[in-house]
Scaffold this motif. Structure first.
Motif, PDB file in Angstrom:
ATOM      1  N   THR B 387       0.811  -1.210   0.000  1.00 38.32           N
ATOM      2  CA  THR B 387       0.000   0.000   0.000  1.00 38.32           C
ATOM      3  C   THR B 387       0.842   1.256   0.000  1.00 38.32           C
ATOM      4  O   THR B 387       0.496   2.232  -0.650  1.00 38.32           O
ATOM      5  CB  THR B 387      -0.887   0.044   1.243  1.00 38.32           C
ATOM      6  N   VAL B 388       1.919   1.244   0.766  1.00 41.39           N
ATOM      7  CA  VAL B 388       2.720   2.458   0.858  1.00 41.39           C
ATOM      8  C   VAL B 388       3.253   2.838  -0.519  1.00 41.39           C
ATOM      9  O   VAL B 388       3.231   3.998  -0.909  1.00 41.39           O
ATOM     10  CB  VAL B 388       3.853   2.296   1.885  1.00 41.39           C
ATOM     11  N   ASP B 389       3.673   1.798  -1.296  1.00 42.59           N
ATOM     12  CA  ASP B 389       4.178   2.079  -2.638  1.00 42.59           C
ATOM     13  C   ASP B 389       3.106   2.706  -3.515  1.00 42.59           C
ATOM     14  O   ASP B 389       3.358   3.681  -4.217  1.00 42.59           O
ATOM     15  CB  ASP B 389       4.690   0.794  -3.299  1.00 42.59           C
ATOM     16  N   ILE B 390       1.912   2.111  -3.451  1.00 40.37           N
ATOM     17  CA  ILE B 390       0.799   2.626  -4.260  1.00 40.37           C
ATOM     18  C   ILE B 390       0.516   4.084  -3.854  1.00 40.37           C
ATOM     19  O   ILE B 390       0.310   4.954  -4.699  1.00 40.37           O
ATOM     20  CB  ILE B 390      -0.483   1.777  -4.032  1.00 40.37           C
ATOM     21  N   THR B 391       0.517   4.326  -2.548  1.00 39.21           N
ATOM     22  CA  THR B 391       0.253   5.674  -2.065  1.00 39.21           C
ATOM     23  C   THR B 391       1.328   6.638  -2.541  1.00 39.21           C
ATOM     24  O   THR B 391       1.035   7.768  -2.944  1.00 39.21           O
ATOM     25  CB  THR B 391       0.179   5.689  -0.532  1.00 39.21           C
ATOM     26  N   LYS B 392       2.579   6.172  -2.509  1.00 37.73           N
ATOM     27  CA  LYS B 392       3.670   7.037  -2.970  1.00 37.73           C
ATOM     28  C   LYS B 392       3.493   7.400  -4.439  1.00 37.73           C
ATOM     29  O   LYS B 392       3.708   8.540  -4.836  1.00 37.73           O
ATOM     30  CB  LYS B 392       5.028   6.342  -2.767  1.00 37.73           C
ATOM     31  N   ILE B 393       3.089   6.398  -5.234  1.00 35.89           N
ATOM     32  CA  ILE B 393       2.846   6.679  -6.654  1.00 35.89           C
ATOM     33  C   ILE B 393       1.689   7.666  -6.778  1.00 35.89           C
ATOM     34  O   ILE B 393       1.728   8.608  -7.576  1.00 35.89           O
ATOM     35  CB  ILE B 393       2.546   5.370  -7.435  1.00 35.89           C
ATOM     36  N   GLY B 394       0.656   7.448  -5.942  1.00 33.14           N
ATOM     37  CA  GLY B 394      -0.498   8.361  -5.934  1.00 33.14           C
ATOM     38  C   GLY B 394      -0.070   9.785  -5.645  1.00 33.14           C
ATOM     39  O   GLY B 394      -0.513  10.737  -6.308  1.00 33.14           O
ATOM     40  N   ILE B 395       0.794   9.946  -4.650  1.00 32.33           N
ATOM     41  CA  ILE B 395       1.248  11.292  -4.296  1.00 32.33           C
ATOM     42  C   ILE B 395       2.029  11.911  -5.454  1.00 32.33           C
ATOM     43  O   ILE B 395       1.773  13.044  -5.861  1.00 32.33           O
ATOM     44  CB  ILE B 395       2.128  11.262  -3.014  1.00 32.33           C
ATOM     45  N   ALA B 396       2.964  11.120  -6.011  1.00 28.71           N
ATOM     46  CA  ALA B 396       3.777  11.634  -7.115  1.00 28.71           C
ATOM     47  C   ALA B 396       2.888  12.074  -8.283  1.00 28.71           C
ATOM     48  O   ALA B 396       3.084  13.140  -8.876  1.00 28.71           O
ATOM     49  CB  ALA B 396       4.765  10.568  -7.572  1.00 28.71           C
ATOM     50  N   LEU B 397       1.877  11.236  -8.569  1.00 30.45           N
ATOM     51  CA  LEU B 397       0.972  11.512  -9.686  1.00 30.45           C
ATOM     52  C   LEU B 397       0.175  12.795  -9.467  1.00 30.45           C
ATOM     53  O   LEU B 397       0.086  13.653 -10.349  1.00 30.45           O
ATOM     54  CB  LEU B 397       0.008  10.316  -9.829  1.00 30.45           C
ATOM     55  N   THR B 398      -0.391  12.934  -8.249  1.00 29.67           N
ATOM     56  CA  THR B 398      -1.215  14.118  -8.000  1.00 29.67           C
ATOM     57  C   THR B 398      -0.364  15.391  -7.937  1.00 29.67           C
ATOM     58  O   THR B 398      -0.828  16.461  -8.301  1.00 29.67           O
ATOM     59  CB  THR B 398      -2.040  13.981  -6.699  1.00 29.67           C
ATOM     60  N   ILE B 399       0.885  15.257  -7.488  1.00 34.09           N
ATOM     61  CA  ILE B 399       1.772  16.420  -7.487  1.00 34.09           C
ATOM     62  C   ILE B 399       1.982  16.873  -8.926  1.00 34.09           C
ATOM     63  O   ILE B 399       1.885  18.055  -9.258  1.00 34.09           O
ATOM     64  CB  ILE B 399       3.131  16.093  -6.830  1.00 34.09           C
TER      65      ILE B 399
END
Lengths: 41, 530
Positions: B387-399
């Protein structure tokens, strides 16, 4: 009051300060309350 | 106001090095998903209070709203009062405690997850996630643009470089260190803001000869209110606008109610309650939070209004005239001309800190909303790990999205973003959030209906009725050939006064007509709660 004629303004000026102090009093009175209650039960 | 002095350069460098150190500390302390999402549910009360406050108060609260007080006067102090009473006291004592307990009972790590699990609906989690994921980047865009413009003018750096620098620095510690890094850096930024604003207040009163003298001087010059503002109901900077006038409505509905109550359902703030270990931490945070907000908005609004007395004394002009009609320039102009140079440097740092602390929390919240709530929990039904990886990708994407938006969208769409986001949160989330915490009878169907009705009625009001956003967005103009569908007082009434009540009524009505949620489920949700 405080150099302000309109009571709607000096009242809110005082209320702002009072409410911030109120937060401090609440925090101080409850400083040690609510400690880990889940573990106690 | 280019302030390219070595002193400022060195100060900013030390500041950034400390930020990186705190980010690294967050990275080191992050071991499990709870650490990354809710700071291990074990954050220190001081950090909690300052992080909440620094996230709450962005640069625009100080510069934008402080400048608004420069134009409209001390009536804005009603908003400061709301910020303290609703934004801190009610939020922490009434909402915070229950949110923390329910979050723990349901093992929720985000605001959408808390709502979704309370009503046993993955749709609520997914829809809330996507709503945050779509509208928060716009809101972030405006904070980002403001921050970059500010770096451009003070450090003399090219705007594009400033935008990239700001994005990369904040992204680096948010993505690697998660919420622990966000909250640690917030606390440092909050402390800087606390020191800076205290100085600002003291210096301003000293300059004007004392508290009563300063207010008196401001009362004396009420005859200088420009005619256009006086026509709208402005009666001086130490007086409320005339009851029922356009300026009065604007002040009361948008500022006091819109921003004052809207704060309760802000996902990036709600998630902070879940980082507290126990109620004791929340109580202690109230001790710090109340005075913190007083020193932020209370000081900004008072100083903004008082700048008129200063400029009149020094230049024989009111602030609005000194700032060339642009309220955003009132506070910077005042600081530059009234404060000692050392302070100007400190204040630059305060503003940079205010922008970064708000940005970092927005990045974290919208990233988790897309990565965790929408993708992992809704689309993949929680069936993927890492999950943390997915969330990190999510953050990078939304940034990435918010940077692109900041570049391509016209300012007319970006500018109303804060109001749109606040309005949406207050209508889509607040009724359901109150129901989730306080009303066991609220059903899944009631919650969904309230969320959908709140979302669409608030978007409708913003796009077709509330003049400020409707005119800026131009959707109504394109479809119906006029700026707003209704006229008169309606066009200045904030969506929170229309969409939120409609969503509340819908939520109650639909809940009463549908089957209550299972007793076992409710017992789990409300375990250890009175």
């Amino acid at each position: 009051m405080l150099g302000i004629d309109d009571p709607q303004i000096w009242v809110v000026y005082i209320l702002c300060v009072v409410s911030a102090i109120g937060c401090m009093i609440y925090g101080a009175l409850n400083w040690n309350k609510g400690n880990e209650e889940e573990d106690v039960k | 106001m280019v302030l390219n002095t070595p002193l400022l350069g060195i100060t900013v460098l030390i500041y950034l090095m400390t930020i990186f150190y705190l980010g690294w500390l967050g990275y080191k302390k992050t071991k499990a998903i709870d650490d990354y999402m809710v700071a291990g549910r074990n954050i220190h009360p001081y950090i909690l209070a300052l992080s909440y406050g620094a996230t709450f108060i962005s640069t625009s609260a100080i510069i934008g709203f402080g400048g608004a007080a420069g134009a409209l006067g001390m009536g804005l102090l009603w908003l400061a009062l709301m910020n303290i009473v609703v934004g801190i006291f009610i939020a922490f004592v009434i909402f915070g405690s229950r949110t923390r307990k329910m979050g723990k009972n349901l093992d929720a790590v985000t605001f959408p997850e808390l709502l979704g699990r309370r009503f046993d609906s993955r749709f609520i989690q997914g829809f809330s996630g996507i709503l945050i994921g779509i509208f928060m980047p716009l809101y972030t865009g405006i904070v980002l643009i403001g921050g970059a413009r500010f770096v451009e003018t003070t450090l003399g750096v090219d705007y594009n470089v400033a935008l990239m620098m700001l994005t990369i620095i904040v992204a680096a510690y948010v993505i690697t260190g998660g919420l622990i890094a966000v909250m640690y850096t917030d606390a440092l930024q909050g402390t800087l803001m606390l020191v800076g604003m205290s100085f600002l207040l003291i210096f301003t009163y000293i300059k004007l000869g004392g508290i009563v003298e300063a207010h008196h001087a401001l009362t004396e010059i009420s005859y200088l209110v420009p005619e256009s503002l006086a026509k709208g109901g402005h009666m001086g900077w130490t007086a409320m606008p005339a009851f029922g006038s356009p300026i009065w409505w604007n002040l009361i509905s948008t500022l006091v109610l819109g921003v004052g109550i809207g704060v309760l359902a802000q996902p990036q703030l709600v998630v902070r309650f879940m980082t507290a270990k126990d109620d004791r931490a929340l109580n202690r945070a109230v001790f710090v939070g109340g005075p913190f907000i007083l020193l932020m908005t209370g000081v900004a609004f008072t100083v903004g209004a008082l700048s008129n007395a200063y400029f009149f004394k020094e230049k024989g002009m009111i602030s609005l005239a000194v700032a060339g009609g642009n309220t955003d320039l009132i506070i910077p102009e005042f600081i530059n001309s009234a404060m000692p140079e050392m302070f100007v440097v400190l204040f630059m740092l305060v503003l940079l800190a205010a922008a970064m602390s708000t940005l970092s929390s927005q990045y974290h919240t919208m990233g988790t909303a897309i990565g965790h709530d929408f993708y992992r929990q809704y689309l993949k039904k929680g069936n993927i790990s890492h999950t943390v990886d997915i969330t990190k990708i999510g953050i990078a994407l939304t940034i990435l999205v918010s940077v692109v938006l900041a570049y391509i969208l016209p300012i007319s769409i970006i500018a109303p973003a804060t109001a749109i986001f606040f309005g949406l949160c207050a209508a889509a989330f607040l009724p359901m959030y109150i129901g989730a915490l306080f009303w066991k009878r609220m059903t899944k169907e009631g919650a969904i209906a309230s969320m959908l009705v709140g979302t669409f009625s608030s978007l409708f009001w913003l796009a077709f009725v509330h003049a400020k956003e409707a005119a800026s967005l131009g959707i109504s103009q394109a479809i119906f050939g006029k700026d707003t569908l209704l006229t008169g007082t309606w066009t200045v009434i904030d969506p929170i006064m229309v969409a939120t009540p409609v969503a509340i009524i819908t939520g109650i009505a639909v809940s009463l007509f549908t089957r209550p949620m299972g007793r076992e489920h409710l017992e789990k949700c409300f375990k250890n709660m009175k």
